[in-house]
Design a protein around this motif. Structure first.
Motif, PDB file in Angstrom:
ATOM      1  N   UNK A  74      -6.679  11.100 -18.498  1.00  0.00           N
ATOM      2  CA  UNK A  74      -7.196  10.139 -17.453  1.00  0.00           C
ATOM      3  C   UNK A  74      -7.820  10.805 -16.155  1.00  0.00           C
ATOM      4  N   UNK A  75      -8.966  10.340 -15.707  1.00  0.00           N
ATOM      5  CA  UNK A  75      -9.558  11.168 -14.566  1.00  0.00           C
ATOM      6  C   UNK A  75      -9.077  10.165 -13.403  1.00  0.00           C
ATOM      7  N   UNK A  76      -8.141  10.498 -12.805  1.00  0.00           N
ATOM      8  CA  UNK A  76      -7.790   9.721 -11.633  1.00  0.00           C
ATOM      9  C   UNK A  76      -8.743   9.739 -10.491  1.00  0.00           C
ATOM     10  N   UNK A  77      -9.483  10.838 -10.239  1.00  0.00           N
ATOM     11  CA  UNK A  77     -10.363  11.156  -9.235  1.00  0.00           C
ATOM     12  C   UNK A  77     -11.382   9.984  -9.435  1.00  0.00           C
ATOM     13  N   UNK A  78     -12.170  10.034 -10.641  1.00  0.00           N
ATOM     14  CA  UNK A  78     -13.079   9.104 -10.755  1.00  0.00           C
ATOM     15  C   UNK A  78     -12.727   7.767 -10.799  1.00  0.00           C
ATOM     16  N   UNK A  79     -11.654   7.258 -11.406  1.00  0.00           N
ATOM     17  CA  UNK A  79     -11.100   6.171 -11.131  1.00  0.00           C
ATOM     18  C   UNK A  79     -11.115   5.564  -9.615  1.00  0.00           C
ATOM     19  N   UNK A  80     -10.466   6.520  -8.742  1.00  0.00           N
ATOM     20  CA  UNK A  80     -10.290   6.333  -7.358  1.00  0.00           C
ATOM     21  C   UNK A  80     -11.726   6.089  -6.880  1.00  0.00           C
ATOM     22  N   UNK A  81     -12.545   7.104  -7.109  1.00  0.00           N
ATOM     23  CA  UNK A  81     -14.008   6.904  -6.505  1.00  0.00           C
ATOM     24  C   UNK A  81     -14.679   5.780  -6.944  1.00  0.00           C
ATOM     25  N   UNK A  82     -14.564   5.059  -8.208  1.00  0.00           N
ATOM     26  CA  UNK A  82     -15.019   3.772  -8.526  1.00  0.00           C
ATOM     27  C   UNK A  82     -14.156   2.676  -7.944  1.00  0.00           C
ATOM     28  N   UNK A  83     -13.165   2.830  -7.506  1.00  0.00           N
ATOM     29  CA  UNK A  83     -12.294   1.621  -6.864  1.00  0.00           C
ATOM     30  C   UNK A  83     -12.680   1.559  -5.517  1.00  0.00           C
ATOM     31  N   UNK A  84     -12.843   2.633  -4.690  1.00  0.00           N
ATOM     32  CA  UNK A  84     -13.347   2.736  -3.479  1.00  0.00           C
ATOM     33  C   UNK A  84     -14.548   2.220  -3.395  1.00  0.00           C
ATOM     34  N   UNK A  85     -15.599   2.564  -4.277  1.00  0.00           N
ATOM     35  CA  UNK A  85     -16.963   1.883  -4.305  1.00  0.00           C
ATOM     36  C   UNK A  85     -17.041   0.673  -4.586  1.00  0.00           C
ATOM     37  N   UNK A  86     -16.246   0.059  -5.348  1.00  0.00           N
ATOM     38  CA  UNK A  86     -16.038  -1.458  -5.526  1.00  0.00           C
ATOM     39  C   UNK A  86     -15.123  -2.099  -4.353  1.00  0.00           C
ATOM     40  N   UNK A  87     -14.907  -1.349  -3.284  1.00  0.00           N
ATOM     41  CA  UNK A  87     -14.144  -1.958  -2.189  1.00  0.00           C
ATOM     42  C   UNK A  87     -12.908  -2.365  -2.592  1.00  0.00           C
ATOM     43  N   UNK A  88     -12.024  -1.973  -3.750  1.00  0.00           N
ATOM     44  CA  UNK A  88     -10.704  -2.433  -4.116  1.00  0.00           C
ATOM     45  C   UNK A  88      -9.732  -1.441  -3.613  1.00  0.00           C
ATOM     46  N   UNK A  89      -9.588  -1.450  -2.595  1.00  0.00           N
ATOM     47  CA  UNK A  89      -8.437  -0.544  -1.743  1.00  0.00           C
ATOM     48  C   UNK A  89      -7.094  -0.585  -2.309  1.00  0.00           C
ATOM     49  N   UNK A  90      -6.826  -1.807  -2.700  1.00  0.00           N
ATOM     50  CA  UNK A  90      -5.304  -1.886  -3.370  1.00  0.00           C
ATOM     51  C   UNK A  90      -5.118  -1.299  -4.407  1.00  0.00           C
ATOM     52  N   UNK A  91      -6.103  -1.431  -5.489  1.00  0.00           N
ATOM     53  CA  UNK A  91      -6.332  -0.731  -6.633  1.00  0.00           C
ATOM     54  C   UNK A  91      -6.502   0.773  -6.459  1.00  0.00           C
ATOM     55  N   UNK A  92      -7.104   1.076  -5.577  1.00  0.00           N
ATOM     56  CA  UNK A  92      -7.264   2.493  -5.307  1.00  0.00           C
ATOM     57  C   UNK A  92      -5.928   3.080  -4.613  1.00  0.00           C
ATOM     58  N   UNK A  93      -5.173   2.496  -4.100  1.00  0.00           N
ATOM     59  CA  UNK A  93      -3.612   2.911  -3.579  1.00  0.00           C
ATOM     60  C   UNK A  93      -2.846   3.049  -5.000  1.00  0.00           C
ATOM     61  N   UNK A  94      -3.026   1.855  -5.798  1.00  0.00           N
ATOM     62  CA  UNK A  94      -2.126   2.182  -6.986  1.00  0.00           C
ATOM     63  C   UNK A  94      -2.527   3.228  -8.161  1.00  0.00           C
TER      64      UNK A  94
END
Length: 53
Positions: free
Chosen positions: A1-21
């Protein structure tokens, strides 16, 4: 699982709660030794470059 890519996408989508998770999940995976230190380091670099508010 690529956590960095998932985080980057969450932040790009403005989903900060998801980014924190994603951060929480990655820390738990690292504690369980499921991801490599390099993968965690990539996520840390991403978080430092674009921290959630």
């Amino acid at each position: 699982m690529d956590y960095a890519a998932m985080y980057r996408q969450a932040m790009a989508d403005g989903a900060t709660d998801y980014a924190r998770s994603i951060i929480t999940s990655a820390v738990q995976a690292a504690q369980a030794e499921v991801i490599s230190p390099e993968q965690l380091s990539e996520l840390v670099d991403e978080v430092n470059a674009n921290p959630p508010e």
